[in-house]
Design an enzyme around this catalytic site. Structure first.
Site, short mmCIF file in Angstrom:
data_model
loop_
_atom_site.label_atom_id
_atom_site.label_comp_id
_atom_site.label_asym_id
_atom_site.label_seq_id
_atom_site.Cartn_x
_atom_site.Cartn_y
_atom_site.Cartn_z
N GLU A 115 83.76 -11.97 -54.55
CA GLU A 115 83.40 -10.69 -55.17
C GLU A 115 84.66 -9.86 -55.44
OE1 GLU A 115 80.46 -8.25 -53.27
OE2 GLU A 115 80.67 -6.68 -54.79
N LYS B 160 68.29 -14.88 -37.67
CA LYS B 160 68.48 -15.02 -39.12
C LYS B 160 67.33 -14.43 -39.92
CE LYS B 160 71.23 -19.08 -38.11
NZ LYS B 160 71.42 -20.54 -38.22
N ASP C 62 78.29 -18.29 -38.61
CA ASP C 62 77.14 -18.76 -39.37
C ASP C 62 76.78 -17.73 -40.45
OD1 ASP C 62 74.66 -19.54 -40.36
OD2 ASP C 62 74.03 -20.40 -38.44
N HIS D 95 84.90 -2.14 -60.39
CA HIS D 95 84.47 -3.51 -60.67
C HIS D 95 84.94 -3.95 -62.05
CE1 HIS D 95 82.21 -4.96 -57.28
NE2 HIS D 95 81.73 -3.76 -57.11
#
Lengths: 384, 384, 384, 384
Positions: free
Chosen positions: C85, C214, C289, C379
């Site tokens: 990104e 998760k 993870d 951006h």
């Protein structure tokens, strides 16, 4: 002039009530004749309301009898329900009758504690850690401070939630047979003064919304508040079919698609059909705080097919009820408590068990009605 | 024997009520003298309750007067509050008096629609897509089906939520001045029969919990249900200090630490101090469904310092109220509605605005009380 | 034929990897030349993946240096961030540079424990109570069972959640420097066998989703999972203005309207701008993870105006990280851990502190960018 | 000195990367040899990262082949998975093989739209209403403003959420094959300038957290963000028993007790076993934004016993993926997209379908493994 005087009257006598009501009638240009027809001593309500002008009369019906096999509630009970929703008492009664055919409901209180969680302003995370450390080392002191504010309340735990310059402490209390919210608030304010004096923390609010009172909060789903109660019943296959005109499979399926999956997709706290209806009706009848229907109704309803029979259970993590204080003092509410043997001391857990069984019966009846596809019909016949 | 007969009596006359109550007294061994003192025609309650044995009397007080500048509610109002929680009416009155000093409250209904969301069993995702397609192409047909079930209801949208072999359709209706839940249920059942006939879908439940009724659901926070209302007021700096004994800064800070951060950390739907108290008290007084306090109280309270003055606003996404039908038929409830000029037609939005302003006043009072650190004290003096 | 053989190859050697990749190239008709360019010993990845055909290369950049004053992380750190990104590393670096101008960030781990919560099928609520009772009386036995499965893991608590015929037990473990999920799973399976043998409970799943792993769960917000970390920094008024081109007031306002109120109205777990960006980038760089970004990113961001300066803090309740095992074995990941002095034993809490400060810097930078109104511009210039 | 210069180097050439890495090695006293081994043109990553010093290598494996019958993805696919979690690719492959034995998976995109929701400061609720009214009357103007910022983006809706002095507008865009977040941000900033100019609203942040990006939000569960996808498969009874060593009943039961009831009691967004694992692995492999695993993994998993066979379906409301831009430009990521025929235009929905089927396979495998009670064992053998 006179009107103004009436509106400003702060007395509790019947005459004071009349003067206020007359002033309101003048102010609003409406007759309040029916509101004037209250049948209790207004002085008795002095701790329940200010600016009293009369009473609201809610129709009171009953559901049951229902056979309850609780740790505290044992026997056959007739449940008082104050409601204006047609079909509710009939529906709950139907559920209870079916539960009786299965031998009654089993119910048990798994946890009991009232909470209050102030929020402190601190200087930052190290200050939070110091305050948490001080509290951990001074639980006896804080317990003794609590005992100066109440004879029935007992501090049982203090769970800290630090967050930058905010420190939330979730205090839990045993509150005997009182619902205990005000007892907890008063005790917590005393505790907070002590914490402020010793740590330099500044109490911003005695309630920092991690209590959490009268709001739908995950913390009450997970940690419990008031009584955490589970009720269950087994309805034999033939009873399901003959009495509920549905099959065990169809009721289990309805519970999965509606209460479990539907509640997950709508992001709902709890998973039930209409627990709030039963909680509201019995809370109002017995003088509980109707605003606590919000947390009291966060119910998880579970149905299983056990060898063809229907097993149904509900978990209610946050039943905040009392049998002394609050609205239980009022005559019609006290009589409703007496009806179920819950008036006075050593009765709060019994009341929580009865509330849970009432919810169990209402869930059973509505789930099976929806499974059999005639919810709307029931309302057309019996309701609005 | 006789007792059993009494419990099974299904009549609505005063004599029927007496026979039932007598049977209950025998069954429970308790006197229900005060419950027997109801002052309305039991036949009138025939659509509100079954198994009636009397009434619960809730003390009714008032808060106000408060100056409301709404799109529908305009002028000075005295608000009926039925409650057993000491300090509540006094606290709300204090908030209203302060709001008046600021010129009154502005309030507006931003959205209005009652929902019902059945869940269908389908053969899978392609079947879901076919059904969604059929519904999209047959909205007129479905609207006409709705019109066969109600004169006041109008279908305005049908939002689908497919999920494997489940299809939830959230139907939204205009329901005039009725709260509209039963109207929506009956209309939806008719619509579902049509959908079943044309698509092979099977309605598992007329309510698939994406409605969502009487449950704390994010879907109602986000999509709204009933009326979505916003109320606001500005309290001048000097009024905050003189009347609330607090500063604008301290009230804004309390709102941030308690309502915003505390509610986020406890994972609460909404962010408020005690909206449920006000919602419950006015709902009960005016014959609304107290179980809908659950969704009705999901309130976001916002405070800002605007040039030193206090700006306070609340957003209530799910105010489900009506001025016809349900409990509004009962005499004391009808009088309470009359007190605020909300009895009968074209009044539901006005009632929703009044509910919101009442919540605004209660939030203002409690936030400032907590900011000033005397919540417990208020309860000690006025309450339990 | 040959292709099939390649796809079925289960070996870990470089040749096995080549054979599989060649088979995949044939099967899919695509060249995987770049995927073939991995620079680590495929045998070393034998515990990290099956069916390996090569590697995905994620650009690795750095943010910082940043001055950290943690209980475990002390000094100036350069933070490895693996991301695709654009603008992210630059934005985090900007935040860190500003934090340095304020003297660095303070950070602390407040809680540490990995959880696993199996669900048991029971015969009902009494059976649940018996099992809970048995577990309460046999914690030493269960701890000894745990010790047979792990040298590093230690059972620290067992919290029961009964629900009808379901019983969830949330076991918490100390897991040393491993993230500990598998350690907890294996230990819990052994514990469950013991419980099954002594109580007749049937373990339906070693994970009953009250762990919760998760998934975005309120239980982890409230109870914490892995490390619960708080980081804070003070940015002097003039630094805010010169370096962030914003005012303390505007950043505080942005945090309130966006993170606090906006997150409440969208019913979001946590209240932050983009914590997940930083958590994902550092997790991937250091071999954590990436699926645990879900719970790891549930962050509450708080900003205050303290005498004109900007105080910013974050609370991360569920940072599930380890410095041994899992992806930390891989060479580039191990080097990234070495960069921050977190490779090997006694480093897991240090890593959690560094993660939190990285999130703090990213939140500061983005909030101030939005306050200054040039997020999109950033951006446009740096990325897409 | 030199070191400082290296850290401050802002170039994108290989030499720049080397200089920075060397500076970092000096600064941190660590060798970054493996990080240096990246095999793509660093200039190509200029829009993906700043301060690049090398690459993180994630082992890439495959799962499948799997037979997919989607609206966009049709045929047999081998799925690239980048992971460091042992047992994951093997488990997903197992699920896919079983799905193939059932004839493959059906999948469909039900909704597609990227959102951005700025928050405006207004003067209060009337100003909010005016702005909402202006927006409603000027959608064409706003659409034309959007078209000045993007060739691919198209404004499709603007949903307002007023809240006191806050106004949130949730803008939805079609974004072609780009994930679209930055496109939406830039377009929204242009739209907001227009709104500011015409209405006096002040944009406080281009993102007011009702978007909601990279946060676990109910609004994305309910309204969807990116692609809303549903995938399903039917596994014949004998396949369930022979291949999964479990029964249809046991898998359905595990899903109910774990995913449905367990997720409800832990207040979790979505109801699944480990969707985040699959989403993270395929997102990383194919150059998606790993921070969007947070919302992308909010999955509802449903299992049913249909005439003895296992029906399994998943709903993923918020799959935010693209096949152009972002990380898809990088060579290994582009090859992974090519592997599944998803490189370039007209492929985003196809990718979303493949993601969903991969999650479906992983859910099937883990649920059946837990139902068969050998989750821990799998990890012991294959991973740690």
């Amino acid at each position: 002039m006179e009107e103004k005087r009436g509106l400003k009257n702060r007395g509790y006598s019947h005459a004071d009530v009349d003067e206020r009501r007359t002033a309101v009638e003048k102010f609003t240009g409406t007759s309040l004749e029916n509101i004037s027809k209250y049948c209790f001593d207004s002085e008795k309500a002095s701790k329940n309301i200010e600016n009293m002008i009369g009473a609201t009369q809610i129709p009171l019906g009953f559901a049951g009898p229902v056979i309850i096999n609780g740790d505290n509630a044992k026997g056959e009970f007739i449940i008082p329900l104050a409601t204006t929703e047609g079909a509710l008492t009939a529906s709950v009664s139907r559920g209870m009758s079916v539960i009786n055919d299965g031998g009654g409901a089993r119910v048990r209180v798994f946890q009991d504690g009232m909470t209050r969680a102030p929020v402190f302003r601190t200087n930052g995370l190290d200050h939070c850690a110091e305050i948490m450390d001080w509290i951990g080392k001074n639980t006896e002191l804080l317990s003794s401070v609590v005992s100066t504010t109440t004879n029935h309340g007992k501090l049982t735990s203090a769970e800290p939630f630090p967050a930058g310059r905010n420190l939330y402490i979730r205090f839990t209390y045993e509150t005997g047979d009182a619902m205990g919210m005000n007892m907890a608030t008063i005790a917590t304010e005393a505790v907070c003064k002590e914490i402020e004096n010793h740590t330099g923390a500044i109490m911003v609010s005695v309630s920092g919304n991690m209590c959490s009172d009268k709001k739908p909060s995950a913390i009450n789903m997970i940690r419990g508040r008031g009584k955490t109660v589970i009720a269950e019943a087994v309805i034999p296959k033939d009873v399901v079919e003959k009495r509920l005109h549905a099959s065990t499979e169809s009721i289990v399926e309805t519970n999965i698609r509606k209460n479990l999956i539907g509640s997950s997709m709508s992001v709902t706290l709890g998973a039930n059909a209409h627990a709030a209806n039963m909680v509201a009706a019995i809370y109002i009848a017995t003088g509980q705080d109707p605003a606590q229907v919000v947390s009291g109704s966060m119910t998880t309803t579970m149905c299983e097919n056990v060898d063809g029979d229907l097993y149904i259970a509900i978990r209610m993590p946050s039943v905040e009820v009392g049998t002394v204080g609050g609205g239980t003092r009022l005559p019609s509410q006290a009589e409703a408590l007496a009806m179920i043997g819950c008036l006075g001391d050593e009765k709060a857990k019994k009341l929580a068990e009865i509330v849970a069984v009432t919810v169990l019966a209402g869930e059973l009846s509505t789930l099976s009605a929806q499974a059999a596809g005639h919810l709307g019909k029931a309302h057309q016949e019996l309701g609005r």
